[in-house]
Design a protein around this motif. Structure first.
Motif, short mmCIF file in Angstrom:
data_model
loop_
_atom_site.label_atom_id
_atom_site.label_comp_id
_atom_site.label_asym_id
_atom_site.label_seq_id
_atom_site.Cartn_x
_atom_site.Cartn_y
_atom_site.Cartn_z
N THR B 21 4.06 -26.68 41.77
CA THR B 21 3.24 -25.32 42.09
C THR B 21 3.00 -24.54 40.65
O THR B 21 3.86 -24.33 39.82
CB THR B 21 4.19 -24.46 43.01
OG1 THR B 21 3.38 -23.25 43.21
CG2 THR B 21 5.64 -24.06 42.77
N TYR B 22 2.00 -23.80 40.68
CA TYR B 22 1.51 -22.87 39.59
C TYR B 22 1.69 -21.48 39.76
O TYR B 22 1.07 -21.06 40.90
CB TYR B 22 0.14 -23.44 38.96
CG TYR B 22 0.26 -24.86 38.53
CD1 TYR B 22 -0.22 -25.84 39.64
CD2 TYR B 22 0.50 -25.51 37.47
CE1 TYR B 22 0.06 -27.26 39.32
CE2 TYR B 22 0.67 -26.65 37.00
CZ TYR B 22 0.35 -27.68 37.99
OH TYR B 22 -0.11 -29.20 37.93
N CYS B 23 1.79 -20.45 38.75
CA CYS B 23 2.10 -19.37 38.86
C CYS B 23 1.01 -18.62 37.65
O CYS B 23 1.40 -18.97 36.49
CB CYS B 23 3.26 -18.86 38.95
SG CYS B 23 3.56 -17.20 39.36
N ASN B 24 0.18 -17.86 37.88
CA ASN B 24 -0.55 -17.01 36.88
C ASN B 24 -0.48 -15.71 37.01
O ASN B 24 -0.94 -15.06 38.08
CB ASN B 24 -1.93 -17.91 37.02
CG ASN B 24 -2.15 -19.11 36.39
OD1 ASN B 24 -1.76 -19.47 35.33
ND2 ASN B 24 -2.36 -20.09 37.27
N SER B 25 -0.36 -15.04 35.94
CA SER B 25 -0.55 -13.46 35.83
C SER B 25 -1.40 -12.89 35.06
O SER B 25 -1.95 -13.48 34.34
CB SER B 25 0.93 -12.97 35.23
OG SER B 25 0.91 -11.65 35.06
N SER B 26 -1.95 -11.69 35.70
CA SER B 26 -3.13 -11.20 34.92
C SER B 26 -2.57 -10.52 33.63
O SER B 26 -3.26 -9.97 32.95
CB SER B 26 -3.77 -10.05 35.71
OG SER B 26 -2.79 -9.34 36.43
N THR B 27 -1.37 -10.39 33.57
CA THR B 27 -0.81 -9.53 32.35
C THR B 27 0.46 -10.46 31.85
O THR B 27 0.95 -11.32 32.76
CB THR B 27 -0.28 -8.09 32.73
OG1 THR B 27 0.69 -8.09 33.73
CG2 THR B 27 -1.56 -7.46 33.21
#
Lengths: 116, 112
Positions: B21-27
């Motif tokens: 599972t992958y997690c991406n933040s805008s900041t």
């Protein structure tokens, strides 16, 4: 790990009544506790941040007069759902932040509220 | 405001297969935490990553924090039925910030 308890674990109430949910950190002190709401198969939605000895900080869109939060001590925070309606039915989860462990948040077991 | 996106939303695997599972933040994040929530249960803390490029392992679970501290992943090797649940990432934007921003979660189901 640290233990957070929540009471009650489930409650059924009639529309228009108020329900109080307690969150306790059992083996550590928590100056900050958080209240979340979770709908089935969805993520956790932060409702408010509860700070010991001061007013809670509510997230945008959360009615502070409907969801009353009191953080009376370093181990206890309460959430009162006032004049509950069926749309308030949800899973309410609290968490407490361990100040001594780089901000790890430990979650309580949750309270399932059903408003008839 | 800050957003944390998590993919996939659902994943179904055969027992023994791997899962990520992958997690991406805008900041950029100060740190990221991973939680597991079993069906009917509450989120349980798994791990926290703080350093850029950090990799941590817990038995069959491998957690990574990207070099830019904007993304993270959780990889499970040879899944078992006990791995069933929803995995959430949660990021803290600045050091000392109180609020964690949760991803939408990835719900893992396993065919025995």
């Amino acid at each position: 790990g640290a233990v957070v308890s929540q009471h009650p674990s489930w409650v059924i109430c009639k529309s228009g009544t108020s329900v109080k949910i307690e969150c306790r950190s059992l083996d550590f002190q928590a100056t900050t506790m958080f209240w979340y709401r979770q709908f089935p198969k969805q993520s956790l939605m932060l409702m408010a941040t509860s700070n010991e000895g001061s007013k809670a900080t509510y997230e945008q869109g959360v009615e502070k007069d409907k969801f009353l939060i009191n953080h009376a001590s370093l181990t206890l925070s309460t959430l009162t759902v006032t004049s509950a309606h069926p749309e308030d039915s949800s899973f309410y989860i609290c968490s407490a932040r361990d100040q001594g462990a780089v901000g790890t948040q430990y979650f309580g077991p949750g309270t399932r509220l059903t408003v008839l | 405001g800050q957003q944390v996106m998590q993919i996939p939303q659902y994943q179904h695997v055969q027992e023994g297969e791997d899962f990520t599972t992958y997690c991406n933040s805008s900041t950029t994040l100060s740190n990221i935490q991973w939680y597991k929530q079993r069906p009917g249960g509450h989120p349980v803390f798994l791990i926290q990553l703080v350093k850029s490029g950090e990799v941590k392992k817990q038995k069959r679970l491998t957690f990574q924090f990207g070099e830019a501290k904007k993304n993270s992943s959780l990889h499970i090797t040879a899944t078992q039925t006990t791995d069933v649940g929803t995995y959430f990432c949660a990021g803290r934007r600045v050091q000392g910030a109180q609020k964690l921003v949760f991803g939408q979660g990835t719900r893992l189901t396993i065919n025995p």
